[in-house]
Write a protein that holds these residues in place. Sequence first.
Motif, PDB file in Angstrom:
ATOM      1  N   CYS A 421       1.074  -1.097   0.062  1.00  0.00           N
ATOM      2  CA  CYS A 421       0.166  -0.272  -0.139  1.00  0.00           C
ATOM      3  C   CYS A 421       0.302   2.004  -0.171  1.00  0.00           C
ATOM      4  O   CYS A 421       1.802   1.787   0.919  1.00  0.00           O
ATOM      5  N   GLY A 422       1.075   1.905  -1.054  1.00  0.00           N
ATOM      6  CA  GLY A 422       2.341   2.599  -1.293  1.00  0.00           C
ATOM      7  C   GLY A 422       3.411   2.295  -0.874  1.00  0.00           C
ATOM      8  O   GLY A 422       3.678   1.109  -1.274  1.00  0.00           O
ATOM      9  N   ASN A 423       4.148   3.111  -0.235  1.00  0.00           N
ATOM     10  CA  ASN A 423       5.417   2.346   0.167  1.00  0.00           C
ATOM     11  C   ASN A 423       5.043   1.171   1.815  1.00  0.00           C
ATOM     12  O   ASN A 423       6.373   1.050   1.291  1.00  0.00           O
ATOM     13  N   ASN A 424       3.897   1.117   1.717  1.00  0.00           N
ATOM     14  CA  ASN A 424       4.081   0.543   2.798  1.00  0.00           C
ATOM     15  C   ASN A 424       3.696  -1.059   2.393  1.00  0.00           C
ATOM     16  O   ASN A 424       2.865  -2.250   1.800  1.00  0.00           O
ATOM     17  N   VAL A 425       5.047  -1.923   2.464  1.00  0.00           N
ATOM     18  CA  VAL A 425       4.924  -3.111   2.093  1.00  0.00           C
ATOM     19  C   VAL A 425       5.068  -4.361   3.543  1.00  0.00           C
ATOM     20  O   VAL A 425       6.081  -4.751   4.383  1.00  0.00           O
ATOM     21  N   ASP A 426       3.817  -4.508   3.335  1.00  0.00           N
ATOM     22  CA  ASP A 426       3.632  -6.254   4.966  1.00  0.00           C
ATOM     23  C   ASP A 426       4.310  -7.354   4.183  1.00  0.00           C
ATOM     24  O   ASP A 426       4.616  -7.805   3.162  1.00  0.00           O
ATOM     25  N   ALA A 427       4.554  -8.010   5.451  1.00  0.00           N
ATOM     26  CA  ALA A 427       5.132  -9.602   5.087  1.00  0.00           C
ATOM     27  C   ALA A 427       4.135 -10.379   4.758  1.00  0.00           C
ATOM     28  O   ALA A 427       2.936  -9.707   4.452  1.00  0.00           O
ATOM     29  N   PRO A 428       4.440 -11.051   3.952  1.00  0.00           N
ATOM     30  CA  PRO A 428       3.010 -12.082   3.357  1.00  0.00           C
ATOM     31  C   PRO A 428       2.406 -12.893   4.574  1.00  0.00           C
ATOM     32  O   PRO A 428       2.563 -13.182   5.687  1.00  0.00           O
ATOM     33  N   VAL A 429       1.185 -12.708   3.703  1.00  0.00           N
ATOM     34  CA  VAL A 429       0.205 -13.249   3.834  1.00  0.00           C
ATOM     35  C   VAL A 429      -0.358 -15.141   3.758  1.00  0.00           C
ATOM     36  O   VAL A 429      -0.796 -14.963   2.648  1.00  0.00           O
ATOM     37  N   PRO A 430       0.151 -15.561   4.474  1.00  0.00           N
ATOM     38  CA  PRO A 430      -0.081 -16.999   4.235  1.00  0.00           C
ATOM     39  C   PRO A 430      -1.542 -17.708   5.154  1.00  0.00           C
ATOM     40  O   PRO A 430      -1.964 -17.377   5.811  1.00  0.00           O
ATOM     41  N   ALA A 431      -2.160 -18.671   4.503  1.00  0.00           N
ATOM     42  CA  ALA A 431      -3.605 -19.265   4.804  1.00  0.00           C
ATOM     43  C   ALA A 431      -3.407 -20.558   4.053  1.00  0.00           C
ATOM     44  O   ALA A 431      -3.242 -21.249   3.505  1.00  0.00           O
ATOM     45  N   LEU A 432      -3.299 -21.830   5.552  1.00  0.00           N
ATOM     46  CA  LEU A 432      -3.690 -22.714   5.186  1.00  0.00           C
ATOM     47  C   LEU A 432      -4.930 -23.666   5.590  1.00  0.00           C
ATOM     48  O   LEU A 432      -6.226 -23.010   6.387  1.00  0.00           O
ATOM     49  N   PHE A 433      -6.026 -24.244   4.447  1.00  0.00           N
ATOM     50  CA  PHE A 433      -6.974 -24.778   4.457  1.00  0.00           C
ATOM     51  C   PHE A 433      -6.720 -26.358   4.932  1.00  0.00           C
ATOM     52  O   PHE A 433      -6.064 -27.346   3.794  1.00  0.00           O
ATOM     53  N   ALA A 434      -7.821 -27.142   5.018  1.00  0.00           N
ATOM     54  CA  ALA A 434      -7.581 -28.616   5.247  1.00  0.00           C
ATOM     55  C   ALA A 434      -9.862 -29.488   5.115  1.00  0.00           C
ATOM     56  O   ALA A 434     -10.019 -28.051   6.019  1.00  0.00           O
ATOM     57  N   GLU A 435      -9.388 -29.820   4.798  1.00  0.00           N
ATOM     58  CA  GLU A 435     -10.965 -30.400   4.870  1.00  0.00           C
ATOM     59  C   GLU A 435     -10.950 -32.124   5.079  1.00  0.00           C
ATOM     60  O   GLU A 435     -10.341 -33.037   3.551  1.00  0.00           O
ATOM     61  N   TRP A 436     -12.006 -33.056   5.398  1.00  0.00           N
ATOM     62  CA  TRP A 436     -12.122 -34.079   5.582  1.00  0.00           C
ATOM     63  C   TRP A 436     -13.345 -34.878   5.899  1.00  0.00           C
ATOM     64  O   TRP A 436     -13.945 -34.471   6.384  1.00  0.00           O
ATOM     65  N   GLU A 437     -13.966 -35.507   4.292  1.00  0.00           N
ATOM     66  CA  GLU A 437     -15.510 -35.451   4.324  1.00  0.00           C
ATOM     67  C   GLU A 437     -15.050 -37.213   4.595  1.00  0.00           C
ATOM     68  O   GLU A 437     -14.996 -38.186   4.724  1.00  0.00           O
ATOM     69  N   ALA A 438     -15.604 -37.510   6.481  1.00  0.00           N
ATOM     70  CA  ALA A 438     -15.562 -38.050   7.375  1.00  0.00           C
ATOM     71  C   ALA A 438     -16.835 -39.190   7.053  1.00  0.00           C
ATOM     72  O   ALA A 438     -16.359 -40.512   6.634  1.00  0.00           O
ATOM     73  N   ILE A 439     -17.683 -38.606   6.254  1.00  0.00           N
ATOM     74  CA  ILE A 439     -18.848 -39.434   5.750  1.00  0.00           C
ATOM     75  C   ILE A 439     -19.204 -39.170   4.203  1.00  0.00           C
ATOM     76  O   ILE A 439     -19.585 -38.020   4.069  1.00  0.00           O
ATOM     77  N   SER A 440     -19.560 -40.403   3.522  1.00  0.00           N
ATOM     78  CA  SER A 440     -20.165 -39.559   2.085  1.00  0.00           C
ATOM     79  C   SER A 440     -21.083 -38.905   1.761  1.00  0.00           C
ATOM     80  O   SER A 440     -22.189 -38.817   2.567  1.00  0.00           O
ATOM     81  N   ARG A 441     -20.360 -38.218   0.797  1.00  0.00           N
ATOM     82  CA  ARG A 441     -21.898 -37.280  -0.182  1.00  0.00           C
ATOM     83  C   ARG A 441     -22.145 -36.358   1.109  1.00  0.00           C
ATOM     84  O   ARG A 441     -23.238 -36.026   1.199  1.00  0.00           O
ATOM     85  N   GLY A 442     -21.520 -36.010   1.901  1.00  0.00           N
ATOM     86  CA  GLY A 442     -21.718 -34.574   3.025  1.00  0.00           C
ATOM     87  C   GLY A 442     -22.463 -35.069   3.946  1.00  0.00           C
ATOM     88  O   GLY A 442     -22.336 -33.708   4.834  1.00  0.00           O
ATOM     89  N   ALA A 443     -22.438 -36.017   4.270  1.00  0.00           N
ATOM     90  CA  ALA A 443     -23.085 -36.172   5.590  1.00  0.00           C
ATOM     91  C   ALA A 443     -22.678 -35.653   6.722  1.00  0.00           C
ATOM     92  O   ALA A 443     -22.870 -35.835   7.498  1.00  0.00           O
ATOM     93  N   LEU A 444     -20.746 -35.837   6.564  1.00  0.00           N
ATOM     94  CA  LEU A 444     -20.534 -35.418   7.602  1.00  0.00           C
ATOM     95  C   LEU A 444     -19.206 -34.896   6.958  1.00  0.00           C
ATOM     96  O   LEU A 444     -18.172 -36.056   6.837  1.00  0.00           O
TER      97      LEU A 444
END
Length: 682
Positions: A421-444
Motif C-alpha cells: 500500500c504505497g510504500n508500505n509493504v507488509d509481510a506475506p499473508v499465508p493461509a492453510l485450509f484442510a477438509e475431511w469428508e468423514a462420511i461420504s456424500r457430505g453427510a459429515l
Amino acid sequence: MKSLPSLRLLLTMLIPAAFAGTFSLRGQSPQRLSTLTVTSTRPLKETGLQITSIDSSAIKEAVSLSMADILAYNSAIYVKNYGRATLSTVSFRGTSPSHTNVTWNGLPINSPMLGMTDFSTIPSFFVDGATLLHGASSVTRSGGGLGGAISLTTDPEDFDGLKVNYVQGIGSFHTFDEYARVAWSNNRWYVSTRVVNSSSRNDYTYINHDRKENVYDDDHNIIDQYYPRERNNHGSFRDTHLLQEAAYNSGRGDRAKIAVWLTDSRRELPMLSTDYGSPKGYSNEQRDRALRAVAAWDHNGSTWHVRASAGYIHSSLHYDYSREVTSGSWTLMTRSRSRVNTFTGHAEGDWQPTRRWLLSASADLTQHYVRSSDLNSTLLDNGQLINGYDKGRAEVSVSLSARWRASERVNLSLIVRQEACGNNVDAPVPALFAEWEAISRGALVLKASATRNHRFPSLNDLYFMPGGNPNLRNEDGYTWDCGVSTTLHPTDVLSTDWSLTWFDSHITDWIQWLPTTKGFFSPRNVRRVHAYGLELKGHADASLARDLSMRADGNLSMTRSINCGNPMSAADKSVGKQLPYIPEWSASLTCGVDWRQWSLLYKWCYYSERFTMSSNDHSLTGHLPAYIMNNVTIGRYISTRPVDLNIKLAVNNLFNEDYLSVLSRPMPGINFELFLSLTPNL
C-alpha cells in the motif's frame, strides 16, 4: 423496552414457528422415489472455506429492503443501524466495520476514506447473489478482511425473449417505492436495465427515553414524570439508483460482461433524542452521488480458467450542518466535501493439470485519488489543505495458491498473498485450509483453517485534519477456525443442512480514535483484541402436500471480542471488557410457507445487550438492552393471460418493539408496506 410478560408471549409464538419452519416448499405431493446413486467430489476451489451463501429467493422477495436488512435477517453478523435509511455497517466476528471487505461484481467498494461500506445505500433489487466468507476464508479474495468478506453479484438470467417487471410500493411514514426492470436475452446476449426510486418523509414517532416531562399540580409541585412521545424530525430521504448490464456468451468458453451502477441520494440526518434544540432551527443533510462501473472477461478451457476485469468508481459526498443562531439568521457550521476516484484492475487464472491438483494465481492493482475538506475552515498554505487532505494511494495484491486432493475424502489448500500500500509493504499473508469428508456424500465434513492477516490504515486514519496520524502501524491478526457440517435427507420430502464453527482471532495494533489534549480526536494503535466464539447455521426444506410446502433458515452466533491491551491510565477500565457495540449473542430465523397461490414469510432476529462504552458501564447511556425484531409478509400471486400480479403486505416490527440499535438514534415502531408487482406475459 419490552416487559417480561410480553417477552414470554413473544417467545411462546416463536417456538412453534421455529419447529414449523423445518419444512419447505417443493410444490409437489410427497411420493416414494426409486433409489438413485449419485457420486461426486467436493470442489477443490472451496477447500476448507467457511462460506454462507444467502439464497437468491431471500434477496428477491425482500425487494424494498437494503442489503443491511438482508444481512440482518439471513446471517448472524451484527448490523449496526443508525436509523431508518441512515448509515448501516456490519460487524463480522467481533471486528469493526472496516475489517470486512466488500465487493460488487468483483469491484472493491469499501470507502478508501473510512475503510468501510454503508449497506443502507445498496438496494437488494440490485443484487442477485450474496456470499459471506468468514475469517480466514476472506484471504482467498483479498487481504485486510480481519473479520471476513462479503461478495455481492448481479448475474445474467437464462431465458429467451423480453422480460418486464414493475413494482409499486407504498408504506408508513409517507414512503413510496418504485422498482422497474427490463431485460432481453437470447442464447448469446443478455441486456438488463434496473431502476429504483425510493422516497419517504420518514417522520415516525417514538418514545424518547432520554428526557422526561414533569407533571405539575395546581400549586406547581411535581407530582409525576413521563417519557414524551416525539417525532423523528428531519429524517426524510430520496434515493435513486440505475443499473445497466450487458453480457455476451460466445458459446465456446468466452464470456464478457459490463455493469454500470449510478446512485443519486439525498438524506436528512435526523435529530438525536438528546437534542433539546428546536426542530425549526436545525438542518443536517447529506448528498451522495456515485458511479460504479466494471467490465469483465472470462474464458473456460478444459483444464484451465482465466478472468480479467477493470473497474472505476467515482463518488462525491456533500455534508452540510447548519443552525439558526437567531431568528432568521442561520450559520453553516459544517460544509464537508469529499471526492473519490478509484481505478482497479484484476487478473486471475486457475489450472488443473490433474484431478488432484488445482493451481491458481491472481493480481490486483488499485489506485485511489481522494480529496476531503471542510469549506468552512479550509485554508491553503503552499498548496496544502490545512483542514482536509488531497492524497493518492496505490494498492497492489498478488496471490499464489495450490489445492491438493490428497485422497477421495481429504483436500488441502495453501494460499500465500503479498500486499503493498504505497510504500508500505507488509509481510506475506499465508493461509492453510484442510477438509475431511468423514462420511461420504457430505453427510459429515470437518474443516479447519489458519491464517495471518493485516489491514492498512484508511486515508482518514492517516491524513484527516485535524487528528490524522501518518505514523500508524498496520493492524495485524492471526485467525484459526474449525468446524463441522452435515447434509441430511431423512425422508424423500425433507432435506437439511447444518454447520457449526469455532473461531479464534488475535489482533494487535488495533486502531482506535481517542481524544487529545488539543480538543480533537486522533487515531492510535492502542489495542490488542481477542475475538472468539461459535457460529451455527441451519437450513431445512420439505414438501408437506401437493400444494403446501415450507422452508427455514437459521443462524446463531456467540461472539466474545475482548480488549486485551494494557491500561492507558489508572482510570482505564476497558481492559478485559467486551468491545463497544459488539453483541455477545446474535441470531436470525426466516420461515416461509407456500400454499397454492399464497405465501407467508416470517423473519426474526435477536441481538443481545451491547455496550456503548469501553468500560462496559451499565448506566443508562452506557449500554443498549437486548431486542427482538419480528417481520411478517403475506402475498398472493394471480396469473392472468396479459399480466402476472403479485400482491404483498409487509408488517415490520410486528410487536411494536421499542428499541435502539445506536445510542440516541430511536427506531420506528410497527409499520406497514403494500406492494403490487406487475409482470406482463410477453
